[in-house]
Design a protein around this motif. Structure first.
Motif, PDB file in Angstrom:
ATOM      1  N   MET A 164       0.820  -1.210   0.000  1.00  0.00           N
ATOM      2  CA  MET A 164       0.000   0.000   0.000  1.00  0.00           C
ATOM      3  C   MET A 164       0.857   1.264   0.000  1.00  0.00           C
ATOM      4  SD  MET A 164      -3.224  -1.103   2.443  1.00  0.00           S
ATOM      5  CE  MET A 164      -4.451  -0.076   1.624  1.00  0.00           C
ATOM      6  N   ILE A 165       2.168   1.106   0.247  1.00  0.00           N
ATOM      7  CA  ILE A 165       3.072   2.246   0.221  1.00  0.00           C
ATOM      8  C   ILE A 165       4.195   2.067  -0.792  1.00  0.00           C
ATOM      9  CG2 ILE A 165       4.644   1.427   2.044  1.00  0.00           C
ATOM     10  CD1 ILE A 165       4.772   4.301   3.082  1.00  0.00           C
ATOM     11  N   SER A 166       4.450   0.830  -1.198  1.00  0.00           N
ATOM     12  CA  SER A 166       5.567   0.531  -2.097  1.00  0.00           C
ATOM     13  C   SER A 166       5.079  -0.221  -3.336  1.00  0.00           C
ATOM     14  CB  SER A 166       6.613  -0.317  -1.364  1.00  0.00           C
ATOM     15  OG  SER A 166       7.590  -0.800  -2.262  1.00  0.00           O
ATOM     16  N   ALA A 167       5.632   0.164  -4.485  1.00  0.00           N
ATOM     17  CA  ALA A 167       5.293  -0.508  -5.750  1.00  0.00           C
ATOM     18  C   ALA A 167       6.284  -1.610  -6.081  1.00  0.00           C
ATOM     19  CB  ALA A 167       5.254   0.522  -6.878  1.00  0.00           C
ATOM     20  N   TYR A 168       7.060  -2.054  -5.102  1.00  0.00           N
ATOM     21  CA  TYR A 168       8.082  -3.077  -5.321  1.00  0.00           C
ATOM     22  C   TYR A 168       7.485  -4.359  -5.903  1.00  0.00           C
ATOM     23  CZ  TYR A 168      11.591  -6.617  -4.053  1.00  0.00           C
ATOM     24  OH  TYR A 168      12.492  -7.652  -4.070  1.00  0.00           O
ATOM     25  N   LYS A 169       6.272  -4.701  -5.486  1.00  0.00           N
ATOM     26  CA  LYS A 169       5.617  -5.919  -5.997  1.00  0.00           C
ATOM     27  C   LYS A 169       4.386  -5.593  -6.832  1.00  0.00           C
ATOM     28  CE  LYS A 169       7.230  -9.139  -2.469  1.00  0.00           C
ATOM     29  NZ  LYS A 169       6.850 -10.199  -1.507  1.00  0.00           N
ATOM     30  N   GLY A 170       4.333  -4.382  -7.364  1.00  0.00           N
ATOM     31  CA  GLY A 170       3.194  -3.984  -8.196  1.00  0.00           C
ATOM     32  C   GLY A 170       2.489  -2.769  -7.616  1.00  0.00           C
ATOM     33  N   ARG A 171       1.713  -2.097  -8.467  1.00  0.00           N
ATOM     34  CA  ARG A 171       1.050  -0.858  -8.074  1.00  0.00           C
ATOM     35  C   ARG A 171      -0.433  -1.035  -7.758  1.00  0.00           C
ATOM     36  NH1 ARG A 171       4.253   3.377  -9.228  1.00  0.00           N
ATOM     37  NH2 ARG A 171       2.464   4.784  -9.039  1.00  0.00           N
ATOM     38  N   GLN A 172      -0.946  -2.238  -7.910  1.00  0.00           N
ATOM     39  CA  GLN A 172      -2.387  -2.441  -7.797  1.00  0.00           C
ATOM     40  C   GLN A 172      -2.931  -2.165  -6.395  1.00  0.00           C
ATOM     41  OE1 GLN A 172      -0.138  -4.738  -8.390  1.00  0.00           O
ATOM     42  NE2 GLN A 172      -0.478  -6.602  -7.162  1.00  0.00           N
TER      43      GLN A 172
END
Length: 495
Positions: free
Chosen positions: A237-245
């Protein structure tokens, strides 16, 4: 006489302060019917929350500690890696960030393998700050164990005892820690409500907020690693490391957790419109932890709002135009903490709350605590604190040479009146009139009390004088009677 005077004066001062600062015991406006307030309490309804698939869930307001939503909140469950919030909190409270943490054989060989880790080596050394970033961003189990040994002074069990002691201190009732990283253990359980309490304490720490709000971090080369070690926040919910969804614009940090026994667990912090919320979900299926958390945050941000107590509380004041309540006059010595807040449903008003005064946490600076409730739930508290003013200067007159706030306001009003504004002239006259009425009432009250004390003293003195006169008269009568009897005896020849 001196003892009696002291007692009377003490009683007078206590009664004056109790009435002047807190008003009457019920916290509602003068003239309001008690039955009306009871009706309000019965009518107060808490919003119905959404359905979530998590086995347990809690949303707590960070500023007040009020639980806005709960589902099976007190059942002990396996927490998985959200355990590391407590580990990080204790490290921040007990150590400095620049302290060097040494990795023992137990830390390395028993806490890596198939678990989350960053591949530290035996006898590797890192600062505590670097370890905490590894714990909260990458959920590194070997770093968590090494930190526990370090904080415990080399005694791992001591750290576990510290975890349980801290949990008890925070009011946790369905929690027992048995390790520092959340690996499966039948004796390692936490309830969702207790996890919210722990998280609320942690988010108060500025360094904790900085760590959990960091998206990427890099550990510089160590004595065992020649290259830097990059770290990525796994909270989606704060990082797009594993995706932006799953990104959530109001998220400011959190901690993930998963084991086959615990399922997915998640603690998330979010801020919107000055409100900081803590969401805990436990026992979720894959991906459900994020959808549940978003649903709960949206529900709470849409259905609740914060109120500043000092800006809204006026039920301890006389609402009549004279403005001469004792609480108003005593505000030179006591005031409501300006930072205190309560949280209410969005369709509720501040006046819908009920209050009571609690004296359990009194001190030199705190005179009492206003405890607010709505619909049978506690929604916040506000301390009544001292201002540092000297009681000797009040209420019989202000110190010579000083100008009060009311005087300044009157002076400004008078200057405004000189501009020819008739409306302001009327307001100024009304303000001065109200102030004069208020001061006259205070003088009458003070004069009445002083007069009562004088009357009591006069009665006491008269009573004592009458008793002394009566005792002297009885003494004279006894002596006269004795002399008379002796004379009769002598006449009869008794001598």
């Amino acid at each position: 006489m001196k003892k009696i005077l002291k007692r009377m004066t003490g009683i007078f001062l206590c009664v004056a302060m109790a009435v002047g600062i807190f008003g009457t015991t019920p916290a509602f406006a003068e003239g309001e019917d008690v039955s009306a307030q009871n009706t309000q309490a019965q009518a107060a309804q808490w919003p119905t929350g959404p359905e979530v698939q998590a086995s347990s869930a809690v949303v707590m307001d960070a500023s007040t500690g009020t639980v806005l939503f709960e589902k099976d909140a007190d059942t002990p469950r396996y927490p998985a890696s959200i355990t590391k919030i407590m580990t990080t909190l204790l490290a921040l409270e007990n150590c400095s960030l620049d302290e060097v943490v040494h990795f023992s054989a137990t830390a390395v060989y028993e806490n890596e393998g198939g678990t989350s880790h960053i591949a530290r080596d035996l006898d590797e050394e890192m600062t505590l700050e670097q370890c905490l970033y590894a714990i909260m961003l990458e959920s590194a189990n070997e770093c968590s164990y090494a930190v526990a040994e370090h904080v415990g002074g080399g005694d791992y069990q001591k750290f576990i005892d510290m975890m349980n002691a801290k949990a008890a201190e925070l009011g946790c009732t369905n929690t027992h820690f048995n390790n520092c990283n959340g690996l499966p253990d039948p004796n390692h359980v936490v309830s969702a409500r207790d996890m919210a309490l722990i998280s609320r304490e942690a988010i108060k720490n500025s360094m904790f907020r900085k760590i959990v709000g960091t998206v990427r971090y890099e550990i510089p080369p160590t004595n065992k690693h020649a290259d830097p070690t990059p770290l990525n926040n796994h909270h989606q919910m704060i990082s797009a490391y594993k995706g932006r969804q799953n990104l959530y614009e109001y998220c400011v940090g959190g901690k993930t957790g998963w084991t086959s026994d615990a399922g997915n667990t998640l603690v998330t912090f979010a801020e919107k419109d000055g409100m900081t919320l803590i969401c805990v979900v436990m026992g979720c299926s894959a991906g459900g932890q994020y959808s549940d958390t978003r649903t709960l945050f949206d529900y709470c941000f849409d259905n609740f709002k914060l109120f500043n107590v000092s800006q809204n509380e006026n039920r301890y004041e006389n609402t009549q135009s004279t403005g001469n309540s004792l609480f108003t006059e005593w505000n030179a010595f006591a005031k409501v903490d300006s930072t205190a807040q309560i949280i209410l449903p969005a369709n509720a008003n501040f006046a819908d709350t009920q209050t009571e005064v609690n004296y359990d946490q009194t001190s030199d600076s705190i005179l009492g605590t206003l405890v607010y409730s709505y619909g049978g739930r506690q929604v916040g508290t506000a301390n009544v604190v001292t201002t540092g003013a000297k009681i000797t200067a009040y209420p019989f007159g202000e110190k010579s040479g000083t100008v009060s706030k009311n005087d300044n306001q009157t002076e400004l009003s008078e200057k405004s009146a000189e501009t020819g504004n008739d409306a302001q002239n009327k307001n100024t006259s009304a303000t001065k009139s109200n102030t004069q009425i208020s001061k006259k009432k205070l003088l009458l009250i003070g004069g009445g009390v002083v007069g009562a004390i004088i009357v009591v003293l006069i009665i006491w003195l008269l009573y004592n004088n009458i008793r002394r006169i009566h005792r002297r008269k009885e003494g004279r009568d006894r002596r006269f009677k004795t002399i008379k009897n002796n004379r009769k005896w002598n006449k009869r020849g008794g001598r």
